[in-house]
Design a protein around this motif. Structure first.
Motif, PDB file in Angstrom:
ATOM      1  N   ASP A 221      -6.292 -22.661  51.206  1.00 12.51           N
ATOM      2  CA  ASP A 221      -6.317 -21.390  50.393  1.00 12.51           C
ATOM      3  C   ASP A 221      -7.218 -21.306  49.406  1.00 12.51           C
ATOM      4  O   ASP A 221      -7.408 -22.112  48.521  1.00 12.51           O
ATOM      5  N   GLN A 222      -7.955 -20.226  49.286  1.00 14.64           N
ATOM      6  CA  GLN A 222      -9.388 -19.759  48.751  1.00 14.64           C
ATOM      7  C   GLN A 222      -8.900 -19.568  46.947  1.00 14.64           C
ATOM      8  O   GLN A 222      -9.584 -19.803  46.123  1.00 14.64           O
ATOM      9  N   ALA A 223      -7.703 -18.953  46.920  1.00 14.87           N
ATOM     10  CA  ALA A 223      -7.286 -18.517  45.639  1.00 14.87           C
ATOM     11  C   ALA A 223      -5.979 -19.013  45.515  1.00 14.87           C
ATOM     12  O   ALA A 223      -5.123 -18.839  46.017  1.00 14.87           O
ATOM     13  N   ALA A 224      -5.614 -19.452  44.054  1.00 16.94           N
ATOM     14  CA  ALA A 224      -4.459 -19.895  43.787  1.00 16.94           C
ATOM     15  C   ALA A 224      -3.161 -19.088  43.465  1.00 16.94           C
ATOM     16  O   ALA A 224      -2.174 -19.121  44.044  1.00 16.94           O
ATOM     17  N   ASN A 225      -3.734 -17.866  43.399  1.00 19.77           N
ATOM     18  CA  ASN A 225      -2.764 -16.676  43.311  1.00 19.77           C
ATOM     19  C   ASN A 225      -2.528 -16.081  44.535  1.00 19.77           C
ATOM     20  O   ASN A 225      -1.514 -15.076  44.512  1.00 19.77           O
ATOM     21  N   SER A 231       0.147 -20.633  54.676  1.00 20.72           N
ATOM     22  CA  SER A 231       1.007 -21.402  53.597  1.00 20.72           C
ATOM     23  C   SER A 231       2.280 -20.624  53.184  1.00 20.72           C
ATOM     24  O   SER A 231       3.373 -21.361  52.999  1.00 20.72           O
ATOM     25  N   LEU A 232       2.373 -19.426  53.230  1.00 19.64           N
ATOM     26  CA  LEU A 232       3.619 -18.550  52.972  1.00 19.64           C
ATOM     27  C   LEU A 232       4.641 -19.036  54.016  1.00 19.64           C
ATOM     28  O   LEU A 232       5.857 -18.994  53.585  1.00 19.64           O
ATOM     29  N   ALA A 233       4.245 -19.175  55.295  1.00 21.86           N
ATOM     30  CA  ALA A 233       5.295 -19.432  56.118  1.00 21.86           C
ATOM     31  C   ALA A 233       5.708 -20.871  56.396  1.00 21.86           C
ATOM     32  O   ALA A 233       6.416 -21.157  57.227  1.00 21.86           O
ATOM     33  N   PHE A 282       6.958 -11.047  52.355  1.00 23.99           N
ATOM     34  CA  PHE A 282       7.253  -9.745  51.957  1.00 23.99           C
ATOM     35  C   PHE A 282       7.275  -9.593  50.442  1.00 23.99           C
ATOM     36  O   PHE A 282       6.965  -8.603  49.957  1.00 23.99           O
ATOM     37  N   ILE A 283       7.930 -10.423  49.766  1.00 19.82           N
ATOM     38  CA  ILE A 283       8.002 -10.392  48.155  1.00 19.82           C
ATOM     39  C   ILE A 283       6.587 -11.139  47.507  1.00 19.82           C
ATOM     40  O   ILE A 283       6.309 -10.473  46.821  1.00 19.82           O
ATOM     41  N   GLY A 284       6.328 -12.255  48.101  1.00 13.49           N
ATOM     42  CA  GLY A 284       5.159 -13.092  47.671  1.00 13.49           C
ATOM     43  C   GLY A 284       5.454 -14.095  46.901  1.00 13.49           C
ATOM     44  O   GLY A 284       6.666 -14.396  46.404  1.00 13.49           O
ATOM     45  N   GLU A 285       4.403 -15.103  46.886  1.00 17.64           N
ATOM     46  CA  GLU A 285       4.733 -16.443  45.965  1.00 17.64           C
ATOM     47  C   GLU A 285       3.325 -16.703  45.548  1.00 17.64           C
ATOM     48  O   GLU A 285       2.373 -17.363  46.292  1.00 17.64           O
ATOM     49  N   PRO A 286       3.218 -16.368  44.086  1.00 22.37           N
ATOM     50  CA  PRO A 286       4.131 -15.878  43.181  1.00 22.37           C
ATOM     51  C   PRO A 286       4.407 -14.463  43.738  1.00 22.37           C
ATOM     52  O   PRO A 286       3.948 -13.762  44.304  1.00 22.37           O
ATOM     53  N   LYS A 287       5.472 -13.886  42.739  1.00 24.81           N
ATOM     54  CA  LYS A 287       5.855 -12.413  43.103  1.00 24.81           C
ATOM     55  C   LYS A 287       4.655 -11.513  43.255  1.00 24.81           C
ATOM     56  O   LYS A 287       4.028 -11.389  42.224  1.00 24.81           O
TER      57      LYS A 287
END
Length: 320
Positions: A221-225, A231-233, A282-287
């Motif tokens: 992943d290129q950006a920490a946020n 990655s999300l899956a 759908f919500i995000g990590e972080p939100k």
């Protein structure tokens, strides 16, 4: 494998482990009210193996199979005294930008074969058998696209478990012994905006997916946020254990209607794993840092089922 207990659990699962086929039909139906409808459903579930043989004998190399999975409301009608521990309706997700809807469905028939005509004939006879007992909610025809790619151009299902890892990831075990050998199933239809996807170019596409497009190599992943879809899956529990699911996604579409999509179907031993994956997307990590793939792929359906073992399916078929 740590925690592997399958030597102590009898398994007679449906054909969940079957490899990706060239053709598939995903058939979702609702059951009508009344005892006659339930009796027809029971009879159909009890006759599935014979129906597979009736159609499949025409070409054994066609590898026809069908997995039957049951939704929460219908399960209560078929077996009010006992149910799989995690079975419940699909929980809709209202994200900051995108939504995952919950849609109806009592029965899922996941029909697979190397030939489309085998899928067609099986679905035709299956619906003839069910007759007026059901109402069709959705019928989606899937196909293998080149080297197992989705219509976005990326290889799909790369992270699937293989071999002995399949039951550990996809089949219920000792934690719910009465339903060992079954699997929770979540389905979603996603429609893609291919014009918008093409416009962003391959470099940004790869960052969103988390893999290279041509050779399917994982990217950091290129950006920490902002995590990639990959990655999300990926679900890791507080003990650091990664939990896989078994995907049998297939492309579907109609160029004439400008309809291009992916039918997501995930089999899992633990329903919470897919629920957590969708929450992260759908919500995000972080939100708020949701899956940017959703800017190009819209979820149109969302339904949860349980695919019981063959012996449990027989009990449901023969219950009074």
């Amino acid at each position: 494998m740590a925690g592997h207990t399958w030597d102590r659990v009898p398994i007679d699962a449906q054909s969940i482990e079957a490899p990706l086929s060239r053709s598939a039909i995903f058939l979702v139906v609702e059951t009508m009210d009344g005892n006659d409808a339930i009796a027809s459903v029971r009879a159909t579930l009890g006759g599935l193996d014979d129906l597979i043989k009736t159609v499949g004998f025409r070409d054994l190399d066609g590898k026809l199979s069908c997995i039957a999975a049951i939704g929460s409301a219908l399960w209560d009608r078929l077996s009010p005294s006992s149910r799989p521990a995690e079975l419940k309706p699909f929980s809709p997700i209202d994200g900051p930008v995108h939504k995952a809807p919950s849609t109806p469905g009592d029965l899922l028939f996941h029909i697979r074969a190397e030939r489309a005509d085998l899928c067609f004939e099986f679905a035709r006879l299956l619906l003839d058998t069910l007759g007026d007992a059901v109402r069709i909610v959705d019928e989606t025809w899937g196909f293998r696209y080149f080297d197992a790619r989705d219509l976005l151009g990326f290889v799909d299902g790369t992270a699937n478990p293989v071999g002995q890892d399949i039951p550990e990831s996809a089949l219920v075990g000792e934690e719910d012994r009465e339903f060992a050998g079954g699997s929770y199933v979540v389905t979603q239809k996603y429609l893609h905006d291919l014009s918008a996807w093409k416009a962003i170019g391959a470099d940004r596409q790869e960052k969103i997916i988390g893999r290279t497009k041509v050779d399917n190599i994982e990217l950091d992943d290129q950006a920490a946020n902002q995590k990639s879809h990959k990655s999300l899956a990926t679900i890791v529990d507080p003990q650091g254990v990664e939990h896989d699911i078994l995907r049998d996604n297939m492309p579907f579409g109609s160029p004439g209607r400008r309809e291009f999509g992916t039918y997501f179907i995930g089999y899992t031993r633990r329903l919470w794993v897919i629920e957590k994956m969708l929450q992260r997307m759908f919500i995000g990590e972080p939100k708020g840092a949701y899956d940017r793939l959703l800017d190009f792929s819209t979820a149109r359906t969302g339904t949860t089922f349980f695919a019981p073992s063959r012996s449990t399916l027989a009990k449901l078929a023969n219950a009074e």
